[in-house]
Design a protein around this motif. Structure first.
Motif, short mmCIF file in Angstrom:
data_model
loop_
_atom_site.label_atom_id
_atom_site.label_comp_id
_atom_site.label_asym_id
_atom_site.label_seq_id
_atom_site.Cartn_x
_atom_site.Cartn_y
_atom_site.Cartn_z
N ARG A 61 0.82 -1.21 0.00
CA ARG A 61 0.00 0.00 0.00
C ARG A 61 0.86 1.27 0.00
N ASP A 62 2.10 1.15 0.43
CA ASP A 62 2.99 2.31 0.44
C ASP A 62 3.75 2.47 -0.87
N ASP A 65 3.72 2.77 -7.29
CA ASP A 65 4.36 2.38 -8.55
C ASP A 65 4.22 0.87 -8.76
N PHE A 66 4.67 0.08 -7.79
CA PHE A 66 4.58 -1.37 -7.92
C PHE A 66 3.12 -1.82 -7.97
N SER A 67 2.26 -1.20 -7.20
CA SER A 67 0.84 -1.57 -7.20
C SER A 67 0.22 -1.32 -8.57
N ALA A 68 0.63 -0.24 -9.23
CA ALA A 68 0.13 0.02 -10.58
C ALA A 68 0.60 -1.04 -11.55
N PHE A 69 1.86 -1.49 -11.40
CA PHE A 69 2.37 -2.57 -12.25
C PHE A 69 1.53 -3.83 -12.12
N MET A 70 0.95 -4.04 -10.94
CA MET A 70 0.09 -5.21 -10.76
C MET A 70 -1.06 -5.24 -11.75
N PRO A 111 0.13 -12.20 5.56
CA PRO A 111 1.11 -11.15 5.30
C PRO A 111 2.53 -11.71 5.43
N ALA A 112 3.41 -11.21 4.58
CA ALA A 112 4.81 -11.66 4.59
C ALA A 112 5.70 -10.47 4.23
N PRO A 113 6.99 -10.52 4.57
CA PRO A 113 7.89 -9.42 4.21
C PRO A 113 7.90 -9.20 2.70
N LYS A 114 7.67 -7.96 2.29
CA LYS A 114 7.44 -7.73 0.86
C LYS A 114 8.69 -7.92 0.00
#
Length: 277
Positions: A61-62, A65-70, A111-114
């Motif tokens: 959530r922070d 950029d990466f979330s958009a790539f999803m 949840p796991a370390p990203k």
């Protein structure tokens, strides 16, 4: 941001399911029941990009950029499921997955370390690239051979995209990212020692659902993956070495250190921190 650049490059490589798949070349005499069954299992497995995307969006959530790539990754992975299902719908409709079978692989991942999760999925793309290349060789029917070759190329491009985010993570997080990537790299390149294929869909991800907390455990045929790899496509030592080699080459580039073996990578991992084990 990496998303705009990745969107352009992946858009250029995008294929059209109706126009680019040679459906007219289908030869039913070259498709066995055994082969068709594996297409169904792979279609359902690809559908598991849905809960994986939900996990990525929750845990990043922070990182817009990466979330958009999803949005790209999710679209292309779901298209893999769809093209395999379309193959079955056209030529083996009795094997097309039901909505209930697809929904069964949608469950919450703990949840796991990203950083570790990012590396895990990078390795998963490297492995899938080779699994699907081998599947394309094993199949005898020309259309499904073409499909597996096509989605293998997608998986390779996805691995390249994840690698860009890994490089960015090292720039931002330094030693923390190096430790995470080296640790998971050693794990994922050690399938022979683990005694089973190591891929995100075959790892436990929800403690409350154990032992039915892997994607594979929730398929209609939970044992299919090992049988597919060992007995059907025969993903043997030569092919496994391609997976390990791909992981080591990419980490060598990422860390600017040459890794000729998993042992080299493990020594590097231990040297990153005096408390590493």
């Amino acid at each position: 941001m990496l998303y705009p650049e990745l969107f352009v490059s992946l858009e250029k490589a995008r294929w059209n399911m109706q126009e680019d798949i040679p459906w007219h070349q289908f030869d039913g005499s070259l498709l066995t029941d055994e082969q068709a069954h594996t297409v169904k299992m792979n279609a359902i497995t690809e559908w598991a990009a849905l809960p994986a995307t939900e996990m990525f969006l929750r845990d990043n959530r922070d990182d817009s950029d990466f979330s958009a790539f999803m949005s790209i990754w999710f679209y292309e992975e779901q298209k893999h499921a769809l093209v395999l299902m379309e193959y079955l719908r056209r030529f083996r409709p009795e094997l097309c997955p039901t909505e209930a079978e697809l929904h069964a692989v949608r469950f919450d991942f703990d949840p796991a370390p990203k950083l570790e999760t990012l590396m895990l999925h990078f390795c998963g793309e490297v492995r899938l690239t080779q699994w699907y290349r081998r599947a394309a060789e094993w199949h005898t029917e020309p259309v499904i051979k073409f499909i597996y070759d096509t989605i293998s190329r997608d998986e390779a491009r996805h691995g390249g995209a994840y690698l860009k985010y890994m490089r960015r993570a090292i720039e931002r997080c330094g030693l923390e990212a190096q430790r995470a990537f080296a640790k998971i790299g050693v794990l994922m390149a050690s399938s022979n020692r683990a005694g089973k294929p190591l891929h995100p869909t075959n790892l436990h991800v929800n403690q409350s659902l154990f032992p039915n907390d892997t994607v594979q455990s929730r398929l209609p045929d939970p044992d299919w993956l090992e049988r597919w790899l060992d007995k059907q496509i025969q993903f043997g030592k030569e092919w496994e070495e391609r997976v390990v080699g791909g992981i080591l080459r990419n980490l060598s580039s990422l860390f600017d250190v040459e890794f000729k073996s998993v042992a080299d990578l493990n020594r590097f991992r231990k040297g990153l921190s005096p408390v590493a084990s």
